[in-house]
Design a protein around this motif. Structure first.
Motif, PDB file in Angstrom:
ATOM      1  N   PRO A  72      -2.854   3.278  -5.253  1.00 11.51           N
ATOM      2  CA  PRO A  72      -1.648   3.235  -4.452  1.00 11.51           C
ATOM      3  C   PRO A  72      -1.746   2.839  -3.014  1.00 11.51           C
ATOM      4  N   ALA A  73      -2.983   3.468  -2.668  1.00 10.76           N
ATOM      5  CA  ALA A  73      -3.147   3.044  -0.966  1.00 10.76           C
ATOM      6  C   ALA A  73      -3.045   1.537  -0.690  1.00 10.76           C
TER       7      ALA A  73
ATOM      8  N   GLN B 224      -0.667  -0.184  -1.026  1.00  9.60           N
ATOM      9  CA  GLN B 224       0.684  -0.657  -0.616  1.00  9.60           C
ATOM     10  C   GLN B 224       0.646  -0.630   1.032  1.00  9.60           C
ATOM     11  N   GLY B 225      -0.265   0.145   1.472  1.00  5.32           N
ATOM     12  CA  GLY B 225      -0.203   0.397   2.864  1.00  5.32           C
ATOM     13  C   GLY B 225      -1.038  -0.725   3.695  1.00  5.32           C
TER      14      GLY B 225
ATOM     15  N   ALA C  97      -0.237  -4.257   2.407  1.00  4.58           N
ATOM     16  CA  ALA C  97       0.479  -5.367   2.064  1.00  4.58           C
ATOM     17  C   ALA C  97       1.647  -5.967   3.094  1.00  4.58           C
ATOM     18  N   CYS C  98       1.329  -6.794   3.627  1.00  3.22           N
ATOM     19  CA  CYS C  98       2.077  -7.100   4.858  1.00  3.22           C
ATOM     20  C   CYS C  98       3.737  -7.282   4.818  1.00  3.22           C
TER      21      CYS C  98
ATOM     22  N   MET D 214      -3.845  -8.660   8.859  1.00  2.00           N
ATOM     23  CA  MET D 214      -4.722  -7.672   8.998  1.00  2.00           C
ATOM     24  C   MET D 214      -6.120  -8.290   9.624  1.00  2.00           C
TER      25      MET D 214
ATOM     26  N   THR E 257      -5.978  -2.036   9.383  1.00  2.00           N
ATOM     27  CA  THR E 257      -4.526  -2.066  10.149  1.00  2.00           C
ATOM     28  C   THR E 257      -4.166  -3.490  10.479  1.00  2.00           C
ATOM     29  N   PRO E 258      -2.842  -3.592  10.853  1.00  2.00           N
ATOM     30  CA  PRO E 258      -2.461  -4.857  11.279  1.00  2.00           C
ATOM     31  C   PRO E 258      -3.105  -5.494  12.561  1.00  2.00           C
TER      32      PRO E 258
END
Lengths: 177, 597
Positions: free
Chosen positions: B123-124, B126-127, B129-130, B199, B448-449
């Motif tokens: 599930p992580a 999802q964090g 995915a741009c 990212m 991170t982005p």
């Protein structure tokens, strides 16, 4: 006497204005301190227990210096990459009234520190603890949950929305019920 | 309003324009587009990526009678970008995260579920995915379904039983890698690339053995030639792409390691030339001041040998990209006469706003003509191959540049077009948006982005945020164009019945005349459409049309991610131009299948 009353009042105002907030310009840089429990749900079998407030919460929550630091760090640690300027993107919006993991500053601090399972990374080893508190305080300001006297008053970059000290409380959007 | 020169000479119109008079005999190469068997075994229909079906039961005359045959809820209310597959008597659907694979039995009334396979991705993922947690589809090859999961796995599943055969972990979410593309299976190799251009993820494409899933080759799109698989066979057409280790030297020191160039879009394959063609994504970060140089081999297209991955040629659509113009769109392989000579070409409606016609044997640009409003560049120099950048629209740190067209999402994003050899027209679903941009400093923190750009999008000239344009490939000009209120974020399919299908973000599924664009039929689905329509022959011998409805993706993230429209920069600036989408649609995830009564 009558003439002096305004003078007296303004003198009192000036004196009151001297009561500046305390600024800790060099916050502790120790990593990952603070392991206090932070409830992410209001559902507690057996009756709700009083939540213990972290003593750092009060220090950071309504402090203009810490809020403005939080605003700066929000970009520096790429929070804005996912949450934009509060409207969200890869991550959820932070300026609305919906809180997945609790709205208290303690809960937000825990969310940043420990991460959450659906994509929020854990910044425990990346961001010093006091700076996590600053970020958490700023996140609350995004939904109008900081005193307007302390919330940041301007954006240095392209205006994404009115500055935080003019953002309405997300729950009411500034309208009376 | 400045810089609409190209637009002014372009004049998109709603109404049908006169039919093209140019004589066309434009066909996909037979080896890449075999005669239609009524199935739909890969998202692009065939290796030539025509998305054209020879089925002609549904025609311009009778399409108005189309009815719902059956529906199916995917159970996932995120952006449904996938194309359903139909092989034999079974339909296969892959959902957005958590990437459930369903098989539906088309022989039974209502097409009940045959089996489902749940890969349970992390599930992580999802964090990182741009732009929503989408998946663009699966691929069928020799009895197996191949698909990718958001958390970086490629999985082979037995098409008959739904049992997993192999599962290879190739992407690492902790550096921001995800996989959203549909794989393409070529000569027993499953071709897969990574996502993560927002990212700071270094882009690659891998070939996995279809039999057991081991990685046969990996080609990076930045870095030293040895890792890009550039060797003695590499013969780019233009001087700008010649030189040693350009994937290193066209970057600041070490910036190529976090420089993007991801492969999250479409791959085509020419069996005659034994070449695959794939685009490369934007360079990272978006702020161009942080990466002086041409940033090879991002925002371009590679031709590679599918057996070894060795690069044959490369062309860079957008050197030193200033505006997030990923180069990952579909390329349709066609054989045609160009200026009196027979040429093997690929046609490509590109994110930077041009329809490119390339000689696919060499990478030479034959023509590049804008298909909508473009002011970020003024054309393509056909001598040097270089995009001519408009200096007025150059972004940089601490500078707000206004009214840049097209946007970061491009005149056209991933949403694939379709080509009909009957009309010689390429049907392009696309956007009509402009933007303000401000470059800002950004720190690289793995996972991170890594963007460094404040963006705020606005509707393009005319106010319609989307369009559906039929492009006359031979004449290199539009035949007709339909305005849509929202970006047309769905794919298109063309049929021999001269009917073209596409969907809108309000949820309308539309059939228009392939010749004139006239609206022939429409049906309102439960959510906005951003998926890829397909058509197939069912077990009963009749023609069916299928589409997944469910809004999301980058354009629909405001709805699928419940974003706040009060922030102009939300979803990398897309929310500012989609503020009203929440008023017209809600999240969903439903398959709709239509047939004639």
């Amino acid at each position: 006497m009558n003439r002096c009353l305004p003078c007296l009042l303004s003198a009192m105002l000036v004196l009151a204005a001297c009561q500046r907030e305390e600024r800790e310009t060099r916050p502790q840089s120790a990593l990952g301190s603070g392991d206090q429990p932070a409830a992410v749900t209001a559902l507690e079998p057996g009756g709700q227990r009083p939540t213990s407030s972290d003593n750092k919460a009060g220090v950071f929550e309504a402090n203009a210096f810490h809020l403005s630091e939080g605003k700066r760090l929000f970009n520096w640690f790429n929070c804005s990459g996912c949450h934009a300027n509060g409207g969200g993107g890869m991550g959820p919006a932070l300026m609305d009234q919906k809180w997945l993991y609790g709205s208290s500053i303690e809960s937000i601090h825990a969310t940043i520190r420990d991460g959450r399972p659906n994509g929020m990374p854990s910044f425990r080893d990346t961001i010093p603890d006091d700076q996590i508190w600053e970020l958490a305080a700023f996140v609350r300001a995004l939904s109008g949950n900081a005193p307007s006297s302390a919330a940041p008053g301007r954006d240095d970059d392209m205006m994404p929305h009115p500055s935080e000290n003019r953002l309405p409380d997300a729950a009411t959007l500034g309208k009376s019920p | 309003m400045l810089g609409w020169t190209l637009l002014a000479s372009f004049a998109l119109t709603t109404a049908a324009v006169a039919q093209s008079t140019s004589s066309f005999a434009i066909n996909p190469p037979a080896a890449a587009a075999p005669p239609d068997d009524g199935q739909w075994a890969m998202p692009a229909k065939n290796y030539a990526s025509t998305r054209y079906s020879e089925l002609a039961e549904i025609t311009e005359d009778n399409v108005k009678n189309l009815q719902v045959a059956f529906t199916f809820s995917t159970g996932v209310n995120k952006g449904q970008e996938a194309a359903p597959l139909v092989v034999g008597n079974t339909m296969y659907i892959v959902t957005p995260f958590p990437n459930i694979l369903y098989a539906l039995d088309l022989t039974k009334p209502g097409a009940p579920m045959k089996w489902k396979f749940e890969p349970n991705p992390e599930p992580a993922a999802q964090g990182v995915a741009c732009c929503d947690v989408v998946n663009r589809g699966a691929a069928f090859f020799e009895g197996r379904i191949y698909f990718n999961t958001l958390d970086g796995h490629t999985i082979a599943v037995d098409a008959a039983t739904g049992k997993p055969v192999w599962n290879t972990h190739i992407g690492n979410i902790n550096i921001g890698e995800t996989i959203t593309m549909a794989p393409l299976v070529v000569k027993g190799k499953v071709l897969v690339g990574n996502s993560g251009g927002e990212m700071g993820v270094r882009g690659w494409i891998k070939a996995l053995d279809a039999g057991d899933g081991h990685v046969v080759w990996t080609a990076y799109n930045t870095g030293p030639d040895a890792e890009v698989l550039i060797g003695p066979d590499f013969k780019p057409h233009y001087d700008m792409d010649k030189g040693k280790d350009l994937g290193v030297t066209s970057w600041p020191p070490d910036a190529w390691k976090i420089g993007g160039g991801n492969v999250w879009g479409w791959i085509s394959y020419d069996p005659d030339l034994n070449l695959i063609f794939h685009g490369t994504g934007n360079p990272g970060p978006w702020n161009p001041d942080l990466r002086p140089g041409d940033n090879k081999w991002t925002a371009g297209i590679f031709a590679r040998d599918p057996d070894t991955g060795a690069a044959k040629w490369f062309y860079q659509w957008t050197p030193h990209d200033l505006h997030d113009y990923d180069g990952i769109n579909e390329q349709v392989l066609l054989d045609m006469t160009w200026q009196g000579k027979p040429r093997k070409v690929l046609v490509r409606p590109e994110r930077n706003g041009y329809v490119y016609l390339l000689d696919r044997t060499t990478g030479e640009v034959l023509s590049a003509v804008p298909f909508g409003p473009v002011n970020s560049s003024t054309g393509v120099d056909l001598k040097t191959g270089r995009l001519i950048v408009n200096p007025d629209k150059k972004t940089g740190t601490g500078k707000v540049v206004r009214d840049i067209c097209p946007t970061a999402s491009g005149l056209k994003d991933w949403q694939p077009s379709a080509f009909s050899p009957k009309t010689g027209l390429l049907y392009i679903p696309h956007n009509n948006l402009c933007m303000d941009e401000e470059g800002v400093d950004v720190n690289y923190i793995a996972g991170t982005p890594y963007v460094g750009m404040n963006v705020r999008m606005i509707p393009g000239p005319g106010g319609n945020r989307g369009a559906f344009t039929a492009w006359d490939v031979a004449a290199a000009k539009p035949a007709w164009s339909l305005k849509e209120n929202f970006p047309v974020w769905s794919g298109a399919v063309a049929t021999a019945g001269n009917v073209v299908f596409y969907g809108t973000m309000e949820g309308w599924f539309k059939a228009v005349s392939a010749r004139t664009g006239e609206l022939l039929w429409q049906f309102k689905t439960s959510s906005g459409i951003i998926g890829q329509p397909i058509t197939y022959r069912g077990p009963d011998g009749h023609q069916y049309v299928a589409i997944l409805s469910g809004v999301g993706g980058w354009a629909g993230a405001i709805v699928s991610g419940d974003l706040d429209p009060r922030d102009a920069t939300a979803a990398l600036g897309f929310v500012n131009v989609m503020k009203d989408l929440k008023d017209v649609t809600t999240p969903g995830g439903t398959l709709y299948v239509f047939r004639l009564p």
